[in-house]
Scaffold this motif. Structure first.
Motif, PDB file in Angstrom:
ATOM      1  N   LYS A  46      26.815   8.652   3.552  1.00 57.12           N
ATOM      2  CA  LYS A  46      27.448   7.625   4.396  1.00 57.12           C
ATOM      3  C   LYS A  46      26.521   6.434   4.638  1.00 57.12           C
ATOM      4  CE  LYS A  46      28.024  10.528   7.830  1.00 57.12           C
ATOM      5  NZ  LYS A  46      27.386  11.746   7.272  1.00 57.12           N
ATOM      6  N   THR A  47      25.309   6.752   5.086  1.00 59.37           N
ATOM      7  CA  THR A  47      24.361   5.675   5.388  1.00 59.37           C
ATOM      8  C   THR A  47      24.034   4.874   4.125  1.00 59.37           C
ATOM      9  OG1 THR A  47      23.430   6.885   7.250  1.00 59.37           O
ATOM     10  CG2 THR A  47      22.049   5.179   6.290  1.00 59.37           C
ATOM     11  N   THR A  48      23.909   5.564   3.024  1.00 60.49           N
ATOM     12  CA  THR A  48      23.622   4.872   1.768  1.00 60.49           C
ATOM     13  C   THR A  48      24.720   3.863   1.440  1.00 60.49           C
ATOM     14  OG1 THR A  48      22.436   6.809   0.960  1.00 60.49           O
ATOM     15  CG2 THR A  48      23.136   5.212  -0.683  1.00 60.49           C
ATOM     16  N   PHE A 163      29.562   0.398  11.540  1.00 60.20           N
ATOM     17  CA  PHE A 163      28.931   1.225  12.566  1.00 60.20           C
ATOM     18  C   PHE A 163      28.512   2.547  11.933  1.00 60.20           C
ATOM     19  CE2 PHE A 163      31.849  -1.481  15.047  1.00 60.20           C
ATOM     20  CZ  PHE A 163      30.928  -2.082  15.888  1.00 60.20           C
ATOM     21  N   ASP A 164      27.240   2.851  12.011  1.00 62.50           N
ATOM     22  CA  ASP A 164      26.741   4.087  11.422  1.00 62.50           C
ATOM     23  C   ASP A 164      26.442   5.080  12.547  1.00 62.50           C
ATOM     24  OD1 ASP A 164      25.742   6.021   9.799  1.00 62.50           O
ATOM     25  OD2 ASP A 164      24.127   4.809   8.926  1.00 62.50           O
ATOM     26  N   GLU A 165      27.279   6.063  12.694  1.00 65.55           N
ATOM     27  CA  GLU A 165      27.151   7.076  13.753  1.00 65.55           C
ATOM     28  C   GLU A 165      26.919   6.423  15.108  1.00 65.55           C
ATOM     29  OE1 GLU A 165      27.153  10.399  12.764  1.00 65.55           O
ATOM     30  OE2 GLU A 165      26.439  10.422  10.707  1.00 65.55           O
ATOM     31  N   PRO A 166      27.799   5.525  15.517  1.00 63.91           N
ATOM     32  CA  PRO A 166      27.522   4.730  16.714  1.00 63.91           C
ATOM     33  C   PRO A 166      27.515   5.526  18.015  1.00 63.91           C
ATOM     34  CG  PRO A 166      29.778   4.383  16.024  1.00 63.91           C
ATOM     35  CD  PRO A 166      29.132   5.227  14.963  1.00 63.91           C
TER      36      PRO A 166
ATOM     37  N   LEU B 270      12.763   5.978   6.845  1.00 65.21           N
ATOM     38  CA  LEU B 270      13.632   7.138   6.659  1.00 65.21           C
ATOM     39  C   LEU B 270      13.531   8.013   7.894  1.00 65.21           C
ATOM     40  CD1 LEU B 270      13.019   8.123   2.951  1.00 65.21           C
ATOM     41  CD2 LEU B 270      14.947   6.933   3.943  1.00 65.21           C
ATOM     42  N   ARG B 271      14.624   8.717   8.186  1.00 66.25           N
ATOM     43  CA  ARG B 271      14.572   9.558   9.377  1.00 66.25           C
ATOM     44  C   ARG B 271      13.573  10.677   9.169  1.00 66.25           C
ATOM     45  NH1 ARG B 271      19.791  11.176   7.532  1.00 66.25           N
ATOM     46  NH2 ARG B 271      18.740  10.300   5.758  1.00 66.25           N
TER      47      ARG B 271
HETATM   48 MG   LIG Z   1      23.507   8.732   8.018  1.00 67.94          MG
END
Ligand SMILES: [Mg+2]
Ligand SMILES: Nc1ncnc2c1ncn2[C@@H]1O[C@H](COP(=O)(O)OP(=O)(O)O)[C@@H](O)[C@H]1O
Lengths: 327, 271
Positions: A46-48, A163-166, B270-271
């Motif tokens: 998702k983030t990618t 929105f990424d995991e807002p 990165l996390r």
């Molecule tokens: Mg993510």
């Protein structure tokens, strides 16, 4: 016209030790005024995808267009018409007021002062933090900071907002407010709201359409209702004694398409949620469990959720999927 | 074209403004930043006075006035992108149309304005205590100041990009370099030229740092009333250094952004 168009998008990460296919031939179209959800477990990609659409990352192959502009060839134009927020970035500068912080971010887009002032007031009233505007950031509570961060993402009046995991780590009340805002922004201001989440409830509640993603692949895209309708298999929750917690992968039980196992240590029971090939397999599954020494205390047919749709496609739930990535 | 210049100015101005507001919003920071250079300058000025080189006391005062400036231009700029990356701000900057150069230059200009109390305090108290023979400001002085600033900006941008690629350890390198480079560049004493106590080889190395040339020329303009006629070799050197470092800085920044979009882990933590 679609505001987000993604065509055969692939992204590979190569590090010294491994090669990860983070996005695998993704195709999507998101319309103007739509709240679109990208739903999948952690590590799904998702983030990618959001990073590529917000021009922070280049695709390995394929194409993506945001607001009519190519994210690779017209990155600068894309940047002018998008907004972005996640739960992980810093909200702004601690020793500066909320209002000044918002003003600063508006200047990154070249918003004229009067327009910026107007938008700051409007967003603060929508998100109910007007009384916090003239306080310095370090004095704000986490909830207010999170709202400020959302206001920031909308400060440039974006055509598409990501929105990424807002709502990660947000209190229930703030999360509710935020979800209402997303819907409002899509309906009233005709923005495209592109939301990445691993929260099924959130996806189901506010998204017009949801794309289910796993290991970089889109498994299905449709309205939440249609996604659940296409799952024409029974979902059953079996309550068992603790022995049930150690049955392993429910797919080893004949007739089970996929499922999840959860131990409820408080009541000393286990919940086995399974999707069956059809109704007739229920008795068989119960018998198989008892044969393995698991006592079935009861069962109940459930309405399918989006996670069941996911389970029916990959065989396992989000939690199992995340665990399998951690090797 | 016109609108991109306007955006650049808007971004630089707002970043400078935020830096100034943040600085004055944190009183402790001001105390620390006024105190440090002031004490160093006064201690050195007394030392020079009692060591029998009273003509150097002015160097100590000027150095204290300028130390915070150059610290801001070079060192805080160099660490900035890494800091922004860690805090998640870099993502916001890159995904907006704001030019990174404007953000860096604005941050640094704001820092300079923020260190004004420190510089003025050193110059005023130092002058009252030691009364060094300052000459009135000249064209040469203004040129030296501008060119040194530009050269340091270019270096700051280049280092910032370099440190972003190299990551966290680079920051320790940055800190480790601070003292030796400060020493070599001769903020508080002449590190190059006839009055320099350093061997020629070290003077040659020191001359590669734009600040060394700038400080040397500044002292000659302020204390020996030298003008463009005498200072032109220094001015020319500074102009070449400024141009080279700015080109290098912009190239480095472009490279980082491109490289970051390929690898995925330069621009965002990165996390
Ligand atoms: Mg993510
Ligand atoms: N910069 C990177 N370098 C190497 N691997 C990465 C990088 N960014 C993400 N990944 C990998 O790509 C996959 C997808 O990650 P991500 O897009 O963050 O998923 P999600 O946001 O759905 O949790 C994961 O396996 C992750 O480890």
């Amino acid at each position: 016209m679609a505001n987000v168009e993604v065509e055969s998008l692939t992204r590979v990460f190569e590090t010294r030790s491994r090669r990860v296919l983070a996005l695998d031939n993704v195709n999507l179209e998101v319309e103007k005024g739509e709240v679109f959800g990208l739903l999948g477990p952690n590590g799904a990609g998702k983030t990618t995808l959001i990073r590529i659409l917000t021009t922070l990352l280049l695709p390995t192959s394929g194409r993506a267009v945001v607001g009519g502009f190519d994210v690779v060839k017209e990155a600068k134009k894309v940047r002018g018409i998008i907004g972005f927020s996640s739960s992980s970035e810093r909200v702004g500068f601690d020793f500066v007021t909320a209002r000044r912080n918002l003003w600063f971010f508006s200047q990154l887009y070249g918003v004229p002062k009067s327009e910026a002032d107007r938008r700051i007031e409007e967003l603060a009233s929508l998100l109910e933090f007007q009384d916090q505007l003239d306080r310095k950031l370090y004095m704000l509570t986490t909830g207010y900071k999170q709202r400020l961060n959302l206001a920031r993402a909308l400060i440039n009046d974006p055509t598409v907002v990501f929105f990424d995991e807002p709502t990660n780590g947000m209190d229930v009340f703030s999360a509710k407010k935020v979800r209402e805002l997303f819907v409002r922004e899509a309906r009233v201001n005709s923005r495209t709201v592109f939301l990445a989440t691993h929260n099924m409830f959130e996806a189901e509640e506010i998204c017009d359409r949801v794309a289910i993603i796993d290991r970089g692949r889109i498994l299905a895209v449709d309205t939440p209702e249609n996604l659940k309708l296409t799952l024409d298999k029974p979902v059953v929750m079996l309550e068992t004694d603790v022995a049930g917690a150690s049955v392993g992968d429910p797919r080893t039980l004949d007739g089970v398409v996929g499922g999840t196992v959860k131990l409820d240590s408080e009541s000393e029971t286990a919940n086995i949620r399974v999707i069956l090939r059809d109704e007739d397999y229920l008795d068989k599954v119960v018998t198989l469990l008892e044969r393995r020494g698991v006592k079935v205390l009861g069962y109940q047919r459930l309405e399918p959720t989006l996670e069941d749709v996911f389970i029916s496609k990959v065989g396992a739930g989000f939690a199992e999927r995340e665990r399998s990535l951690e090797v | 074209m016109r609108s991109s210049v306007a955006l650049w100015l808007r971004v630089a101005f707002s970043r400078a403004m935020i830096r100034v507001l943040a600085t004055y919003g944190d009183p402790l920071w001001i105390v620390v930043n006024v105190g440090g250079p002031l004490l160093t300058s006064i201690a050195l000025a007394f030392l020079y006075k009692f060591a029998g080189i009273p003509q150097f006391t002015g160097f100590a005062i000027l150095g204290g006035g300028i130390a915070a400036y150059w610290g801001n231009v070079l060192w805080s700029m160099a660490a900035q992108l890494n800091w922004d990356k860690r805090s998640g701000m870099l993502y916001l900057y890159i995904s907006s149309p704001a030019p990174l150069t404007a953000l860096l230059v604005g941050m640094s200009l704001g820092g300079i304005l923020g260190t004004l109390p420190s510089s003025l305090t050193v110059l005023i108290i130092g002058t009252l205590l030691f009364n060094p023979p300052f000459s009135p400001p000249t064209l040469a002085l203004a040129l030296i100041f501008m060119l040194t600033l530009l050269a340091l900006y270019g270096m700051g941008i280049a280092l910032s990009s370099l440190y972003l690629i190299l990551g966290r350890e680079a920051e320790e390198v940055n800190e480790a370099l601070y003292e030796p480079v400060s020493f070599l560049s001769g903020i508080y004493f002449p590190s190059i030229g006839r009055a320099s106590p350093l061997p020629l080889a070290i003077q040659a190395v020191a001359s590669l740092i734009p600040l060394t040339i700038g400080m040397d020329a500044l002292r000659r303009a302020v204390f020996f009333s030298e003008g463009v006629g005498e200072l032109w070799p220094s001015l020319l050197t500074l102009a070449v250094m400024a141009q080279a470092s700015i080109i290098l800085g912009l190239k480095a920044l472009n490279y980082v952004e491109r490289r970051g979009r390929v690898t995925g882990d330069i621009l965002v933590a990165l996390r």
